[in-house]
Scaffold this motif. Structure first.
Motif, PDB file in Angstrom:
ATOM      1  N   ARG A  49       0.878  -1.186   0.000  1.00  0.00           N
ATOM      2  CA  ARG A  49       0.000   0.000   0.000  1.00  0.00           C
ATOM      3  C   ARG A  49       0.908   1.226   0.000  1.00  0.00           C
ATOM      4  O   ARG A  49       1.807   1.345   0.841  1.00  0.00           O
ATOM      5  CB  ARG A  49      -0.905  -0.004   1.233  1.00  0.00           C
ATOM      6  N   GLU A  93       1.055   7.781   1.777  1.00  0.00           N
ATOM      7  CA  GLU A  93       0.927   9.176   1.354  1.00  0.00           C
ATOM      8  C   GLU A  93       1.806  10.069   2.225  1.00  0.00           C
ATOM      9  O   GLU A  93       2.338   9.642   3.253  1.00  0.00           O
ATOM     10  CB  GLU A  93      -0.548   9.623   1.448  1.00  0.00           C
ATOM     11  N   GLU A 105       0.780  -0.516 -10.616  1.00  0.00           N
ATOM     12  CA  GLU A 105      -0.132   0.217  -9.750  1.00  0.00           C
ATOM     13  C   GLU A 105      -1.581  -0.241  -9.932  1.00  0.00           C
ATOM     14  O   GLU A 105      -2.065  -0.365 -11.057  1.00  0.00           O
ATOM     15  CB  GLU A 105      -0.006   1.711 -10.085  1.00  0.00           C
ATOM     16  N   GLU A 139      -5.727   0.155  -7.858  1.00  0.00           N
ATOM     17  CA  GLU A 139      -6.452   0.974  -6.889  1.00  0.00           C
ATOM     18  C   GLU A 139      -7.688   0.208  -6.438  1.00  0.00           C
ATOM     19  O   GLU A 139      -8.473  -0.255  -7.265  1.00  0.00           O
ATOM     20  CB  GLU A 139      -6.842   2.308  -7.567  1.00  0.00           C
ATOM     21  N   GLU A 150     -10.957   0.551  -3.840  1.00  0.00           N
ATOM     22  CA  GLU A 150     -11.697   1.473  -2.975  1.00  0.00           C
ATOM     23  C   GLU A 150     -10.880   2.709  -2.634  1.00  0.00           C
ATOM     24  O   GLU A 150     -10.640   3.015  -1.451  1.00  0.00           O
ATOM     25  CB  GLU A 150     -12.145   0.739  -1.703  1.00  0.00           C
ATOM     26  N   SER A 151     -10.394   3.405  -3.669  1.00  0.00           N
ATOM     27  CA  SER A 151      -9.656   4.665  -3.546  1.00  0.00           C
ATOM     28  C   SER A 151      -8.285   4.578  -2.879  1.00  0.00           C
ATOM     29  O   SER A 151      -7.679   5.597  -2.548  1.00  0.00           O
ATOM     30  CB  SER A 151     -10.498   5.729  -2.809  1.00  0.00           C
ATOM     31  N   THR A 152      -7.791   3.369  -2.634  1.00  0.00           N
ATOM     32  CA  THR A 152      -6.450   3.239  -2.059  1.00  0.00           C
ATOM     33  C   THR A 152      -5.495   2.697  -3.124  1.00  0.00           C
ATOM     34  O   THR A 152      -5.832   1.775  -3.852  1.00  0.00           O
ATOM     35  CB  THR A 152      -6.482   2.270  -0.852  1.00  0.00           C
ATOM     36  N   LYS A 153      -4.315   3.299  -3.198  1.00  0.00           N
ATOM     37  CA  LYS A 153      -3.345   2.868  -4.207  1.00  0.00           C
ATOM     38  C   LYS A 153      -2.439   1.761  -3.674  1.00  0.00           C
ATOM     39  O   LYS A 153      -1.889   1.858  -2.574  1.00  0.00           O
ATOM     40  CB  LYS A 153      -2.489   4.043  -4.673  1.00  0.00           C
ATOM     41  N   ILE A 194     -10.160  -0.957  -9.086  1.00  0.00           N
ATOM     42  CA  ILE A 194     -10.108   0.049 -10.135  1.00  0.00           C
ATOM     43  C   ILE A 194      -8.643   0.260 -10.502  1.00  0.00           C
ATOM     44  O   ILE A 194      -7.809   0.469  -9.632  1.00  0.00           O
ATOM     45  CB  ILE A 194     -10.729   1.391  -9.668  1.00  0.00           C
ATOM     46  N   PRO A 249      -6.139   2.684 -12.170  1.00  0.00           N
ATOM     47  CA  PRO A 249      -6.146   4.093 -12.576  1.00  0.00           C
ATOM     48  C   PRO A 249      -5.653   4.279 -14.004  1.00  0.00           C
ATOM     49  O   PRO A 249      -4.703   3.638 -14.441  1.00  0.00           O
ATOM     50  CB  PRO A 249      -5.199   4.757 -11.586  1.00  0.00           C
TER      51      PRO A 249
END
Lengths: 94, 94, 94, 94, 94, 94, 94
Positions: free
Chosen positions: A13, A16, A74, A76, A78-81, G26, G28
């Motif tokens: 993960r 950030e 990469e 993603e 549920e909005s997490t990279k 998802i 990106p």
């Protein structure tokens, strides 16, 4: 995480900016290939040797790791990279 | 240092100009790929052979080493520059 | 010399023009990649095989050697030029 | 010759045009990479296997050999041209 | 032929157009890398394995073979064209 | 077919459009590297391992196979197109 | 599926947008090399080691997998898109 990386791959993960403040590691903008930080969320069974045996991975779920900027693929969820990378692309455990 | 480099990687603190005066090694500006000096601050467990065994690293924490200019990935912790590199990128122990 | 080259590396003192007259070897200017002469001043412990064993180096300190022009990394200690190179970059013992 | 080539290297004296007439091999000018002839004057101890053993060279001193045009590193001793090359660069024994 | 190819090399006499008519194989001009036919005239002792053993060649003197167009090094003896190539560059025995 | 491919090579007869209708596989024109269909007409003895043993081929004469577009070397015998390719260039048995 | 992929290859049915909604992953658009999802429909016997043994594949028919965008060779059977790829090109089992 229910995803299982293949062979010597791990899923990391991406941490950030706010997460990294705790650690205190600053990666200079001038570095030609800036390392990045992340948290290991899934670990494969390990690389197969020529004799078919597994080499046990060195990292484990929960490890905070440093890796080269362009390591892995990469994705993603549920909005997490996340990044799916080979364990050998991990430089160090923090 | 609490960072643990993976496999045959080591972490080296980059020695600045004032540190190098003591040693007496001068790396000529004309050399096409100037070696650099540093101090080993962390050592990985060593490279895995095909049979899964570890090859014990040749350098140890505290060693002052010489390495090729573009070796490793640069990171910075509390204003100090470090390089995470493969042990094989180290040319010699000073 | 107190420097210890790593693995299968050796340190070679570059022989200047006046030293080479004794030997009688002339390397033609027309050669696209002119070999150079030097004296081995330090020898590493040798290459590690896949089983972790060392392969004993073939050169020893004091050997006068021939090597390809762009072999190794150049360093300078007290005005003397040295090259840190892999033993395999040495072509022959003179 | 007192030079000792390292590992699987050999030293070959380049045969000039007058020497080649005897042999009868003509290498066409149109060939994109013309082989050359020479005489082996020194042979290394042979390549090291991964287990550290030597593989005995196939050529011996005195052998007249054929090799690809850009094989080896050129040196000159007392006006005679020699090439230091890997044994595997030799195509055939004449 | 008295030439002895080294290791896993073979010497192949290039078959001219009139020789090929017998065989019946036509290599289309449109093929981007046209295979060629030849006759094996000399065979090396075979490739050395990492343990130093020889792997016996699969072709023998007299075999008519097919090989990729740019295989081998071209030589000419008494107006006849030969190619010195690695056995692995041979595609098939006709 | 009397041709014998070397090592891990196989000879494949290229299937024309009318042959492929039976199979039902359509390879899209938009695919950047379109696979092709063929029928295996000759199989080599198999790849040699480092210890000199043969690895038995996975395909056999008569198998209908799928392979990458630029696999192998094209030859033509009595107006029929064949490809000599490494077995590993075969993607699947249909 | 009656197709049998060779060696360490697998055949994967490409999952369309509507299939992926269930999964929640998802990928990106900004990712330089977007991974894709698919379902394994056929698995080869596995890679051959140098000693000739098979390494059993890690994926099985029915597995939903993630793989790098340009992995494999695309084929189409009855309007369905499939990819024939090496198992090592699969990043993870979902």
């Amino acid at each position: 995480m229910k995803m299982v990386p293949l062979g010597d791959r791990v899923i990391v993960r991406l941490l950030e900016q706010e997460d990294k403040k705790k650690g205190g590691i600053i990666i200079p903008d001038t570095a030609k290939e800036r390392p990045q930080e992340g948290e290991v969320v899934a670990v494969g069974k390990g690389r197969r040797t020529n004799s078919g045996d597994r080499i046990e991975p060195e990292v484990k779920t929960g490890d905070r790791v440093l890796f080269a900027k362009y390591a892995g693929n990469e994705i993603e969820i549920e909005s997490t990279k996340y990044l799916v990378m080979k364990e050998d692309e991990i430089l160090a455990i923090l």
